[in-house]
Design a protein around this motif. Structure first.
Motif, short mmCIF file in Angstrom:
data_model
loop_
_atom_site.label_atom_id
_atom_site.label_comp_id
_atom_site.label_asym_id
_atom_site.label_seq_id
_atom_site.Cartn_x
_atom_site.Cartn_y
_atom_site.Cartn_z
N LYS B 19 0.84 -1.19 0.00
CA LYS B 19 0.00 0.00 0.00
C LYS B 19 0.87 1.24 0.00
CE LYS B 19 -4.14 -1.83 2.08
NZ LYS B 19 -3.68 -3.18 2.46
N LYS B 20 0.52 2.20 -0.80
CA LYS B 20 1.26 3.45 -0.82
C LYS B 20 0.89 4.25 0.42
CE LYS B 20 0.53 5.30 -4.88
NZ LYS B 20 0.48 6.29 -5.93
N VAL B 21 1.90 4.75 1.13
CA VAL B 21 1.61 5.53 2.33
C VAL B 21 1.01 6.87 1.95
CG1 VAL B 21 2.61 6.59 4.36
CG2 VAL B 21 3.47 4.39 3.56
N LEU B 22 1.53 7.48 0.92
CA LEU B 22 1.06 8.82 0.54
C LEU B 22 0.06 8.75 -0.61
CD1 LEU B 22 4.13 11.22 0.85
CD2 LEU B 22 2.04 11.18 2.19
N SER B 23 -0.94 7.90 -0.45
CA SER B 23 -1.95 7.86 -1.50
C SER B 23 -2.84 9.09 -1.38
CB SER B 23 -2.80 6.59 -1.36
OG SER B 23 -3.50 6.65 -0.16
N VAL B 29 -7.69 12.17 3.94
CA VAL B 29 -8.22 11.81 5.25
C VAL B 29 -7.40 12.46 6.36
CG1 VAL B 29 -8.51 9.91 6.88
CG2 VAL B 29 -9.26 9.65 4.51
N TYR B 30 -6.09 12.26 6.31
CA TYR B 30 -5.27 12.80 7.39
C TYR B 30 -5.24 14.32 7.35
CZ TYR B 30 -3.97 8.13 8.67
OH TYR B 30 -4.03 6.85 9.10
N GLY B 31 -5.25 14.89 6.14
CA GLY B 31 -5.28 16.35 6.04
C GLY B 31 -6.49 16.92 6.76
N LEU B 33 -8.39 15.49 8.98
CA LEU B 33 -8.35 15.20 10.41
C LEU B 33 -7.42 16.18 11.14
CD1 LEU B 33 -8.34 11.31 10.60
CD2 LEU B 33 -10.16 12.90 11.22
N ILE B 34 -6.26 16.44 10.55
CA ILE B 34 -5.30 17.33 11.21
C ILE B 34 -5.86 18.74 11.30
CG2 ILE B 34 -3.05 18.45 10.91
CD1 ILE B 34 -2.07 15.72 9.79
N VAL B 35 -6.45 19.22 10.22
CA VAL B 35 -7.02 20.56 10.24
C VAL B 35 -8.11 20.66 11.31
CG1 VAL B 35 -8.40 22.22 8.95
CG2 VAL B 35 -6.46 21.09 7.85
N ALA B 36 -8.98 19.63 11.36
CA ALA B 36 -10.06 19.65 12.33
C ALA B 36 -9.50 19.64 13.74
CB ALA B 36 -10.98 18.44 12.12
N ALA B 37 -8.47 18.81 13.97
CA ALA B 37 -7.89 18.72 15.30
C ALA B 37 -7.30 20.07 15.70
CB ALA B 37 -6.81 17.63 15.32
N ILE B 38 -6.60 20.72 14.79
CA ILE B 38 -6.00 22.03 15.12
C ILE B 38 -7.09 23.04 15.45
CG2 ILE B 38 -4.76 24.00 14.12
CD1 ILE B 38 -3.07 21.98 12.58
N TYR B 39 -8.16 22.98 14.65
CA TYR B 39 -9.27 23.90 14.84
C TYR B 39 -9.81 23.81 16.27
CZ TYR B 39 -13.81 26.07 14.00
OH TYR B 39 -14.92 26.86 14.06
N TYR B 40 -9.91 22.57 16.78
CA TYR B 40 -10.45 22.42 18.13
C TYR B 40 -9.40 22.59 19.21
CZ TYR B 40 -14.97 21.03 16.39
OH TYR B 40 -16.19 21.04 15.80
N LEU B 41 -8.15 22.30 18.87
CA LEU B 41 -7.12 22.31 19.91
C LEU B 41 -6.60 23.72 20.20
CD1 LEU B 41 -5.09 19.06 19.23
CD2 LEU B 41 -6.53 19.63 21.19
N ILE B 42 -6.65 24.61 19.22
CA ILE B 42 -6.09 25.95 19.45
C ILE B 42 -6.80 26.69 20.59
CG2 ILE B 42 -5.96 28.28 18.42
CD1 ILE B 42 -4.75 27.05 16.00
N PRO B 43 -8.14 26.72 20.59
CA PRO B 43 -8.80 27.37 21.73
C PRO B 43 -8.42 26.73 23.05
CG PRO B 43 -10.37 26.91 19.98
CD PRO B 43 -9.10 26.26 19.59
N LEU B 44 -8.33 25.39 23.06
CA LEU B 44 -7.98 24.68 24.28
C LEU B 44 -6.59 25.11 24.74
CD1 LEU B 44 -8.94 22.47 26.25
CD2 LEU B 44 -7.61 20.86 24.89
N TYR B 45 -5.69 25.19 23.76
CA TYR B 45 -4.32 25.60 24.05
C TYR B 45 -4.31 26.99 24.66
CZ TYR B 45 0.35 27.40 22.99
OH TYR B 45 1.57 27.99 23.07
N VAL B 46 -5.03 27.89 24.04
CA VAL B 46 -5.07 29.27 24.54
C VAL B 46 -5.62 29.30 25.96
CG1 VAL B 46 -6.18 31.52 24.24
CG2 VAL B 46 -5.24 30.30 22.27
#
Ligand SMILES: Nc1ncnc2c1ncn2[C@@H]1O[C@H](COP(=O)(O)OP(=O)(O)OP(=O)(O)O)[C@@H](O)[C@H]1O
Ligand SMILES: [Mg+2]
Lengths: 358, 302
Positions: B19-23, B29-31, B33-46
């Motif tokens: 399987k290609k890792v960078l398909s 999917v990961y893009g 997920l990462i954007v969504a996670a950052i979106y929710y984590l930044i307020p928490l971080y602040v």
């Protein structure tokens, strides 16, 4: 013989849908009765009524002479085995077997004794401490039977207990069930839609269709003297061949197309001339290369289906498809013309209108 | 020879397909997920960063910079000394009020709803369907319609402004959805198990406790998550049906954050908010694991 189960004028409706209609059946002590019928004809429903798991709409049920129409399932003296086994997943095999007995407040020693007995009969001693998830299908089915066994019930109810198993295991457990019945000698009511199971296990078979019992007889009679067209077509694989023709010659002959066959030896009621349907089984038909024109049925071979122990020949006679069972070594080429002779002692004639056997 | 073998292996497909890792699919999917996670984590971080800074540092303005000097003073203050109107005992009182509201409400509502659901699923009584329809209908009645009648009702029985009154309100309002949840779960269990238990002589409670409950861990976990988070996060009922001494933590938090006296203490506010959110967070983390385990245990056929 004493009656073990008596069902009188049983009606059962789900809302406005009548599933069982004025059903009457007597089952004798020690009898193995099989309920057979197409899907949705009400077999499971009847069994659930006997068990008390469904409230009936009208009628009465007696078990061992006692009117149990309103009795709870546990008070009916029955054990039941379900199609999906229905073992309690969180309990061990031992727990499954003892659950009912504990509810009945049976003493500890007695429970241990009965479990040991059932485990011995069903050969599940090694499995007693396992959970159902750790058992194979056949083992689960054995435990399910064991659960009925420890109740020491006089009546066992089975709802398609083998239908989730593969063919080989099914054949094995079938024999075991028969042995178990011989050994215990209690009444068993067994639902199936597998006719081999029905024919091999049953003392008597009840053939059902849309909530009505069509025929209740021993397997031999059911097979050879089906009471109507439905039973005749339902039992037997491949199905009986039906030839629509005319009884002539004062009930002595049957005219199908251009062929007039003698009805000599027919085992049934008095025959009168007129339209009728002749039913002949594939295995009671002989194939000859030669025959008498107009007296034996001429047919063209379409297809040969070898089944190992024998072969099935598909033919066309007078424009109608038919099947005949022949010996495996009798090879008949396609397209050849053969002559068919029917064993009239094993044939059935049906009235065209009532579809009843004459 | 070996060179040729290797060559053949490279050409002839055999075994697991690589399987290609960078398909494209993975990048998508990961893009996301990462954007969504950052979106929710930044307020928490602040929030976390702000809550451990002192006020002088906050006034300097950079909300993203980590604290120069870590202080837990705001947390202590939020918990024990923050003022709401006249009281200055922080969130702690509201926290314990919320515990005393959430625990009994959750337990009572789940107990009743599970029995309800079981009865509706397995013991079809006359009028069961009508009863069920009414119950489901209850889930769609807007709360606003019921608020005032319930105030009257509670004062009639002398429970208005009491914790017990609020417990009753939460129990009743949780009933439709919980009953539906349990009924649907029990209906999905094989009917033959229930029949087998009846033949085995178990009655209503025997079947429920010995057969159904052991198979129902997953749905109980779901119900607990629903109830604990729902009741803990409730604001409306808390503010309406209790008095200041009995306010749940959410109302208390609001009062601390919105108190008008003095300067806005952002660090205390952030700490108070985190303290309020801790219980639902813990529930999600703990029960998430339990939930998976429960499903695995429940998936056993037999
Ligand atoms: N709870 C119910 N409500 C309404 N109709 C039902 C209910 N249970 C069964 N039926 C109907 O009753 C009829 C008989 O069902 P039953 O389960 O007895 O069939 P069966 O002979 O056991 O069939 P199968 O061989 O497929 O198991 C079916 O037409 C079915 O749709
Ligand atoms: Mg059935």
């Amino acid at each position: 013989m004493n009656k073990s189960i008596e069902v009188k004028d049983l009606d059962l409706a789900f809302g406005s849908v009548k599933v069982l209609k004025k059903l009457n059946i007597d089952i004798f002590e020690g009898e193995f009765l099989v309920l057979l019928g197409p899907s949705g004809c009400g077999k499971s429903t009847l069994l659930n009524c006997l068990a008390g798991l469904l409230d009936i709409t009208d009628g009465q049920i007696f078990i061992d002479g006692k009117n149990v129409t309103w009795a709870e399932p546990k008070d009916r003296g029955i054990g039941m085995v379900f199609q999906s086994y229905a073992l309690y997943p969180q309990m061990t095999v031992k727990g499954n077997l003892s659950f009912g007995l504990k509810n009945q407040k049976v003493s500890k020693e007695e429970i241990a004794k009965r479990i040991a007995y059932a485990a011995d009969i069903l050969q599940i001693e090694d499995l007693l401490d396992r959970k159902p998830a750790a058992l194979s299908g056949g083992q689960r089915q054995r435990v399910a039977i064991g659960r009925a066994l420890v109740r020491e019930a006089n009546v066992f109810l089975f709802d398609e207990p083998l239908s989730n198993l593969d063919a080989k295991l099914r054949a094995e457990l079938r024999v075991e069930l028969k042995r178990l019945h011989n050994r215990l000698g209690n009444t068993m009511v067994y639902v199936t839609h597998d006719q081999i199971e029905a024919l091999t296990l049953a003392d008597r078979i009840a053939i059902m269709r849309s909530g009505i019992i069509q025929q209740l007889d021993d397997p031999h009679t059911i097979y050879n003297k089906p009471t109507n067209l439905f039973v005749a077509g339902f039992i037997g694989s491949p199905s009986m061949n039906f030839l629509k023709g005319e009884i002539t010659d004062g009930g002595k002959a049957f005219k199908f197309g251009n062929t007039t066959m003698s009805l000599d030896g027919y085992d049934g009621g008095k025959l009168t001339d007129g339209t009728a349907i002749l039913g002949v089984r594939p295995e009671y038909t002989t194939v000859d290369t030669t025959g008498i024109a107009g007296k034996t049925l001429e047919a063209v071979v379409d297809l040969d289906e070898p089944m190992g122990s024998d072969s099935l020949l598909w033919l066309t006679a007078e424009g109608q498809a038919m099947s005949v069972r022949i010996k495996a070594e009798d090879i008949v080429d396609k397209k050849t013309v053969v002559h068919l002779k029917f064993d009239m002692t094993k044939a059935s004639l049906f009235d065209v209108n009532t579809e009843q056997r004459i | 020879m070996t060179a040729i073998d290797v060559n053949i292996e490279a050409v002839e497909p055999r075994g697991t397909k690589p399987k290609k890792v960078l398909s494209n699919r993975n990048i998508m999917v990961y893009g996301v997920l990462i954007v969504a996670a950052i979106y929710y984590l930044i307020p928490l971080y602040v929030m976390i960063m702000t809550s451990v800074k002192g006020m002088p540092e906050i006034r300097m303005g950079n909300i993203f910079s980590p604290p120069v000097e870590i202080t837990f003073e705001p947390w202590v203050k939020a918990w024990a000394h923050a003022c709401t109107g006249l009281n200055c005992d922080g969130l702690s009182r509201g926290f314990w009020n919320s515990v005393m509201i959430t625990v009994p409400s959750t337990i009572i509502s789940i107990l009743i709803a599970s029995v309800n659901g079981y009865a509706l699923a397995n013991w079809k009584f006359k009028g069961a369907n009508v009863f069920f329809t009414i119950l489901i209908f209850g889930a769609f009645i807007p709360y606003q319609v019921l608020i005032y009648p319930i105030v009257l009702l509670l004062s009639q029985i002398g429970l208005y402004t009491k914790l017990a009154g609020l417990v009753i309100v939460h129990t009743v309002f949780g009933m439709p959805i919980l009953t539906l949840l349990f009924r649907n779960y029990f209906i999905s269990l094989p009917e033959e198990l229930f029949k087998a238990a009846r033949v085995d002589g178990a009655a209503f409670w025997g079947i429920f406790i010995k057969i159904m409950l052991p198979m129902s861990l997953p749905i109980f976990v779901v119900a607990i998550i629903l109830q604990v988070t729902g009741i803990w996060n409730d604001f409306l009922f808390g503010v309406i049906y209790t008095k200041p001494a009995n306010y749940p933590i959410t109302v208390q938090l609001n009062n601390i954050v919105n108190s008008v006296q003095g300067v806005k203490e952002y660090n205390v506010n952030m700490a108070a908010t985190m303290l309020t959110a801790i219980v639902p967070l813990v529930v999600y983390f703990v029960s998430g694991k339990l939930f998976v385990r429960g499903i695995a245990a429940g998936a056993v056929k037999g």
